[in-house]
Motif scaffolding. Structure first.
Motif, mmCIF file in Angstrom:
data_model
loop_
_atom_site.group_PDB
_atom_site.id
_atom_site.type_symbol
_atom_site.label_atom_id
_atom_site.label_comp_id
_atom_site.label_asym_id
_atom_site.label_seq_id
_atom_site.Cartn_x
_atom_site.Cartn_y
_atom_site.Cartn_z
ATOM 1 N N CYS A 11 -7.479 -0.591 -2.241
ATOM 2 C CA CYS A 11 -7.036 0.771 -1.986
ATOM 3 C C CYS A 11 -5.755 1.012 -2.739
ATOM 4 C CB CYS A 11 -6.810 0.967 -0.488
ATOM 5 S SG CYS A 11 -6.440 2.686 -0.087
ATOM 6 N N PHE A 50 -3.486 2.987 -1.455
ATOM 7 C CA PHE A 50 -2.480 3.156 -0.406
ATOM 8 C C PHE A 50 -2.454 1.890 0.464
ATOM 9 C CE2 PHE A 50 -3.230 8.089 -0.153
ATOM 10 C CZ PHE A 50 -2.652 8.238 -1.404
ATOM 11 N N ARG A 51 -1.481 1.822 1.344
ATOM 12 C CA ARG A 51 -1.391 0.713 2.316
ATOM 13 C C ARG A 51 -1.018 1.314 3.666
ATOM 14 N NH1 ARG A 51 -2.944 -1.280 -1.486
ATOM 15 N NH2 ARG A 51 -2.316 -3.148 -2.633
ATOM 16 N N CYS A 52 -1.867 2.175 4.230
ATOM 17 C CA CYS A 52 -1.494 2.851 5.478
ATOM 18 C C CYS A 52 -1.057 1.829 6.530
ATOM 19 C CB CYS A 52 -2.657 3.683 5.984
ATOM 20 S SG CYS A 52 -3.117 4.928 4.782
ATOM 21 N N TYR A 107 -1.218 1.498 9.671
ATOM 22 C CA TYR A 107 -2.096 1.093 10.778
ATOM 23 C C TYR A 107 -3.345 0.386 10.257
ATOM 24 C CZ TYR A 107 -3.974 5.474 9.123
ATOM 25 O OH TYR A 107 -4.445 6.466 8.308
ATOM 26 N N CYS A 108 -3.560 0.439 8.942
ATOM 27 C CA CYS A 108 -4.806 -0.083 8.361
ATOM 28 C C CYS A 108 -4.586 -1.415 7.675
ATOM 29 C CB CYS A 108 -5.354 0.940 7.364
ATOM 30 S SG CYS A 108 -6.860 0.413 6.524
ATOM 31 N N MET A 109 -3.523 -1.529 6.902
ATOM 32 C CA MET A 109 -3.324 -2.727 6.083
ATOM 33 C C MET A 109 -1.903 -3.256 6.244
ATOM 34 S SD MET A 109 -5.017 -1.937 2.436
ATOM 35 C CE MET A 109 -6.717 -1.413 2.247
ATOM 36 N N GLY A 132 -11.724 0.287 2.185
ATOM 37 C CA GLY A 132 -10.892 0.532 1.023
ATOM 38 C C GLY A 132 -11.042 1.993 0.566
ATOM 39 N N GLU A 133 -10.609 2.240 -0.625
ATOM 40 C CA GLU A 133 -10.760 3.604 -1.133
ATOM 41 C C GLU A 133 -11.960 3.650 -2.072
ATOM 42 O OE1 GLU A 133 -9.928 6.548 -0.467
ATOM 43 O OE2 GLU A 133 -10.993 7.246 -2.225
ATOM 44 N N ASN A 148 -9.332 8.822 0.864
ATOM 45 C CA ASN A 148 -7.944 9.215 1.121
ATOM 46 C C ASN A 148 -7.547 10.403 0.240
ATOM 47 O OD1 ASN A 148 -7.243 8.272 -1.461
ATOM 48 N ND2 ASN A 148 -6.494 6.307 -0.704
ATOM 49 N N SER A 184 -10.215 -1.739 6.544
ATOM 50 C CA SER A 184 -10.588 -1.533 5.148
ATOM 51 C C SER A 184 -11.746 -2.435 4.713
ATOM 52 C CB SER A 184 -9.389 -1.796 4.247
ATOM 53 O OG SER A 184 -8.787 -3.025 4.573
#
Ligand code: SAM
Ligand code: SF4
Length: 329
Positions: free
Chosen positions: A20, A22-24, A26-28, A66-67, A98, A325
Motif C-alpha cells: 500500500c 499509505f500506512r493507516c 489502525y491497519c498497518m 493492500g491498495e 484508498n 491488509s
C-alpha cells in the motif's frame, strides 16, 4: 456453494496485493514487511482463480488489498474480469480503494464495467489525513473521488470511527457525503494484526455514534442491503444512505455470504478466524481446474460460524495475527 450453516457463498473478496502507498494507523504498523514479489500469484493466476469461483457460484467480486490500484497492470485484471459481467456470469465487479490512484484509473474502471466503488476516507482535514495515513495527501484522494464521480461511478465512502481522530467529524462527513451524492458507511475498528498502538484507544462503539448523529439528522431504518455486513439508514436531509458496520457491538455473521482470498492464494473462510486453505498449490499443480475446484469446495465446507472480536482494556492482543491488509477487510 453452500456452507455447513446453510449460507450460500456468492461473494468473493480478492486482495490483489498486500502493499500500500499509505500506512493507516489502525491497519498497518509503520515498518510493515511486505511479501517478496515471488510469493504473489501472477495476475493470470488471480484471474484463473476468480474464474473458478465464478464457475462455482460467485456472483459478486471485490478487488481489495493492500491498495489494489498500486499493483502493476491491475487494469488488465480488471478488464479481463469485466468480461464475466458481459457474459452474465458475474453480477458485480467492484473495488475498495484508498483513492490515491483513482484519478488515473476512474475512467478505465467504468469502461471495464465497474459501477460502484468504495473509497476509504477517515477525515476531511488535510493534517489529520496525513496523520492517520502516516503520509497520505488528502487532495490527491479527493481528486480521485471526484474523478470517479465524473466517470459515472457510484461512490461509497468508508470511514473507520477513531477515538480522538475523527470523532468530532462525523456530522461533517454525513453533510459532505450528502452534498456530493455519496453514501457513507462507518466501520468499527477491528482487532487485526499488531499495529504498535492500543486498540482500546482507537475504538468508538458505533451505537454511540448513531445515537449522536440522530440528534442532528433524521435517520430512518431501511432494509437496503448490498450483500455486505452494513446496516443502512436513510438520512432524510441528504437523501443518501448511512451504513454502520459493527462487528463488535453487533455480530452479523449469521448472514455472511463471503470468503476472502489473499494475493498468495490463501483462502480465508472468515475475516475474524485463522483457518485457511492454500489454493496456490492446486492452482499450480495442474492446468485443469479439477483440483482447484475440489480445494475450494472442501474449504467452504469448513467455513466457521462466526468471529469472536472483542476490544477492551483486558483484550489488547489481536483476535487474529494477520493485518487487515492481508485480506482487505
Ligand atoms: N487500501 C484500500 C482501502 O483503504 O480502501 C483497501 C484495503 S483496506 C484494508 C479495506 C478497508 O479496511 C478500509 O476501509 C480500511 O479503512 C479498513 N480497515 C483496515 N484496517 C482495519 C481495522 N483494523 N478495523 C476496521 N477496518 C479496517
Ligand atoms: Fe493501505 Fe487501506 Fe490499510 Fe490504509 S486501510 S494502510 S490505505 S490498505
Amino acid at each position: 456453494m453452500i456452507d455447513p450453516f446453510g449460507r450460500s457463498i456468492s461473494y468473493l473478496r480478492v486482495s490483489v496485493t498486500d502493499r500500500c502507498d499509505f500506512r493507516c494507523v489502525y491497519c498497518m504498523a509503520e515498518d510493515m514487511t511486505f511479501l517478496p514479489k515471488s510469493e504473489l500469484l501472477t495476475l493470470e493466476e488471480l484471474e484463473r482463480l476468480c474464474g473458478a469461483f465464478i464457475r462455482l457460484g460467485v456472483r459478486k467480486l471485490r478487488l481489495t488489498g493492500g491498495e489494489p490500484l498500486v499493483r502493476r497492470n491491475i487494469m488488465s485484471l480488471v478488464n479481463n474480469l469485466g468480461q464475466h459481467l458481459k457474459t452474465g456470469a458475474l453480477d458485480e465487479l467492484t473495488l475498495t480503494t484508498n483513492g490515491s490512484q483513482l484519478a488515473k484509473h476512474a475512467e478505465g474502471l467504468a469502461a471495464a464495467g465497474v459501477r460502484r466503488i468504495n473509497v476509504s476516507l477517515d477525515t476531511l482535514d488535510a493534517d489529520k489525513f496525513c496523520g492517520v495515513t502516516r503520509w497520505g495527501k488528502l487532495d490527491q484522494v479527493l481528486d480521485g473521488v471526484f474523478a470517479a464521480k465524473a466517470a459515472g461511478l457510484e461512490v461509497k465512502i468508508n470511514t473507520v470511527a477513531l477515538q480522538g481522530i475523527n470523532d468530532d467529524e462525523f456530522d461533517r462527513l454525513v453533510g459532505w457525503c450528502g452534498e456530493h451524492g455519496f453514501d457513507l458507511t462507518f466501520i468499527e475498528v477491528m482487532p487485526m494484526g499488531e499495529i504498535g498502538e492500543l486498540r482500546a484507544d482507537q475504538y468508538v462503539p458505533l451505537n454511540e455514534v448513531r445515537a449522536r448523529l440522530a440528534r442532528n439528522w433524521t435517520l430512518t431504518d431501511t432494509h437496503y442491503r448490498t450483500g455486505g455486513p452494513a446496516r443502512y439508514w436513510n438520512v432524510a436531509e441528504t437523501g443518501k444512505r448511512l451504513g454502520f458496520i459493527t462487528p463488535l457491538t453487533h455480530n452479523f455473521c449469521e448472514s455472511c455470504n463471503r470468503v476472502r482470498v489473499t494475493c498468495t492464494g490463501t483462502l480465508y473462510m472468515c475475516l475474524g478466524q485463522s483457518d485457511s486453505a492454500d489454493l496456490r498449490r492446486p492452482l499450480r499443480a495442474s492446468e485443469a481446474d479439477a483440483q482447484l475446484d475440489d480445494a475450494i469446495l472442501e474449504a467452504i465446507g469448513r467455513k466457521p460460524k462466526g468471529h469472536d472480536f472483542i476490544i477492551d482494556r483486558e483484550h489488547n492482543d489481536p483476535a487474529v495475527a494477520r493485518h487487515m491488509s492481508v485480506t482487505g477487510g
